[in-house]
Design an enzyme around this catalytic site. Structure first.
Site, PDB file in Angstrom:
ATOM      1  N   ASP A 193       5.178  -5.887  -8.754  1.00 40.62           N
ATOM      2  CA  ASP A 193       4.764  -7.061  -7.752  1.00 40.62           C
ATOM      3  C   ASP A 193       6.570  -5.470  -7.548  1.00 40.62           C
ATOM      4  OD1 ASP A 193       3.838  -9.038  -6.174  1.00 40.62           O
ATOM      5  OD2 ASP A 193       5.858  -9.263  -6.983  1.00 40.62           O
ATOM      6  N   TYR A 236      12.890  -6.084  -1.311  1.00 42.84           N
ATOM      7  CA  TYR A 236      13.862  -5.944  -3.169  1.00 42.84           C
ATOM      8  C   TYR A 236      15.050  -4.773  -2.979  1.00 42.84           C
ATOM      9  CZ  TYR A 236      10.149  -9.286  -4.114  1.00 42.84           C
ATOM     10  OH  TYR A 236       9.004  -9.946  -3.829  1.00 42.84           O
ATOM     11  N   HIS A 285       4.409 -10.508   3.645  1.00 42.75           N
ATOM     12  CA  HIS A 285       5.485 -10.648   2.918  1.00 42.75           C
ATOM     13  C   HIS A 285       6.123 -12.094   3.254  1.00 42.75           C
ATOM     14  CE1 HIS A 285       9.405  -9.645   0.177  1.00 42.75           C
ATOM     15  NE2 HIS A 285       8.233 -11.151  -0.604  1.00 42.75           N
ATOM     16  N   GLN A 317      -0.241 -15.136  -2.146  1.00 41.90           N
ATOM     17  CA  GLN A 317       1.080 -14.906  -3.525  1.00 41.90           C
ATOM     18  C   GLN A 317       1.371 -16.429  -3.082  1.00 41.90           C
ATOM     19  OE1 GLN A 317       4.446 -12.663  -4.835  1.00 41.90           O
ATOM     20  NE2 GLN A 317       2.858 -11.286  -5.100  1.00 41.90           N
TER      21      GLN A 317
END
Length: 301
Positions: free
Chosen positions: A35, A40, A102, A175
Site C-alpha cells: 500500500d 508518503y 486518497h 480504505q
C-alpha cells in the site's frame, strides 16, 4: 476484479532510507500486497525494493498487488492522469493493481501538498469527487490501473458515488482507519452490503493523546490466551470481519509477525470483547481540512 491479498504492507511514515529493505523483507516473507501513496514521498524507494525482488526471480509482477493513491491537489480531471503517471514512474511500474482517491476533498493545485490560508485552514479546489472519479475510470480504460477505489469516504459520499449517473466502474474498496477503538461497524456494513470491500489502515492504532491500543488490558489478555502478540490479535480481528489489513512496519521481526495470522482463530467471545472496546476514537482526523465541503467526518459514519 482482482482479489486483494488479505494482508498488505503499509508504507505510510516509512522513511525513504528504511522502506526499500522493508519491502524486500516483506516479499521474502510472502507479502504480495503493498500500500503506497504519492503523499508518503517514498514511492521510488518502494519501487526499488519491488524491482530488486522481481530481478532476483523471487516474485513476478503479476503476483504482486500494488496500490497507490491520488492526492488531493490532483482532483481536477485534467491532473488525474499526470498524478498517476508520476506515481508509476516513481514506482518504476507499467500499471497499478489499484488506485484510490486518497480523500474525498480536492485541494488547490500547486506544489504544496496541503495548501493553507492565513488562518491555517486548507484551500479547497472547486472540484467534485464525482468528476474526479470519471478521470479515475479513464485510467482503467487506458490500462494504467486495473482497479479503482476510494479512501476516507463516509457512507453518504460512497452512496453518492455508487449512485452517480453514468457510473462506468465501481470502487472495489473503501480504505478507512479501523481498529478496536474505532471499529467502524456501521460503515463496514454499509460497504459490504454494496459489494465494496473495506481495507483497514492503522489497524494497530498508533498513538494519540497517549492512547496505546497495544497496551489495552483486554487485547493483552486475548493475546496471552492464544500465545500471540497484541499486534497479531489486532490483525486477526480485522481478518475475521472480512477486512483487508495493511499494518505498517519497517522492523523485519514485526513484518514477519504481522503476516503470521493464519494459524489461529479468535473465538466468538474474543470478537465480542474486541468489538466492545469501541470508543469512536479517530486518530487520523486531518483537522486543517474541517472547513472543506467534503470533509468526511462531520457525520457519524
Amino acid at each position: 476484479m482482482h482479489q486483494i491479498p488479505t494482508v498488505g504492507l503499509g508504507t505510510w511514515k516509512a522513511s525513504p532510507g528504511e522502506v526499500t529493505d522493508a519491502v524486500k523483507v516483506a516479499i521474502n516473507l510472502g507479502y504480495r500486497h503493498f500500500d503506497c501513496a504519492y503523499l508518503y514521498h517514498n514511492e521510488s524507494e518502494v519501487g526499488m525494493g519491488i524491482k530488486e525482488k522481481i530481478k532476483e526471480g523471487v516474485v513476478k509482477r503479476d503476483e504482486l498487488f500494488i496500490v497507490s493513491k491520488l492526492w488531493c491537489t490532483y482532483h481536477k480531471q485534467s491532473l488525474v492522469k499526470t498524478a498517476c503517471i508520476n506515481t508509476l514512474e516513481a514506482l518504476n511500474l507499467d500499471y497499478l493493481d489499484l488506485y484510490l482517491i486518497h480523500w474525498p476533498m480536492g485541494f488547490k493545485p500547486g506544489d504544496k501538498d496541503i495548501p493553507l490560508d492565513r488562518s491555517g485552514k486548507v484551500i479547497p479546489s472547486h472540484t467534485s469527487f464525482l468528476d474526479t472519479w470519471e478521470a479515475m475510470e479513464d485510467l482503467v480504460i487506458e490500462g494504467l490501473v486495473k482497479n479503482i477505489g476510494v479512501s476516507n469516504f463516509n457512507h453518504e459520499q460512497l452512496d453518492r458515488l455508487l449512485n452517480k449517473p453514468g457510473l462506468r466502474i465501481k470502487p472495489i474498496t473503501n480504505q478507512i482507519e479501523c481498529h478496536p477503538y474505532l471499529n467502524q461497524k456501521s460503515l463496514i456494513d454499509f460497504c459490504h452490503g454494496r459489494n465494496v470491500s473495506v481495507t483497514a489502515y492503522r489497524p494497530l492504532g498508533g498513538s494519540r493523546d497517549g492512547v496505546h491500543l497495544m497496551d489495552d488490558i483486554v487485547i493483552r489478555k486475548i493475546a496471552k490466551k492464544h500465545g500471540k502478540s497484541p499486534a497479531q490479535i489486532l490483525i486477526r480481528f480485522q481478518i475475521q470481519r472480512n477486512l483487508i489489513v495493511i499494518p505498517k512496519s519497517v522492523n523485519p521481526s514485526r513484518i514477519r509477525e504481522n503476516i503470521q495470522v493464519f494459524d489461529f482463530e479468535l473465538t466468538e467471545k474474543d470478537m465480542e470483547e474486541l468489538l466492545s472496546l469501541d470508543k469512536n476514537l479517530r486518530l487520523a482526523t486531518f483537522p486543517s481540512t474541517e472547513n472543506h465541503k467534503d470533509y468526511p467526518f462531520h457525520i457519524e459514519y
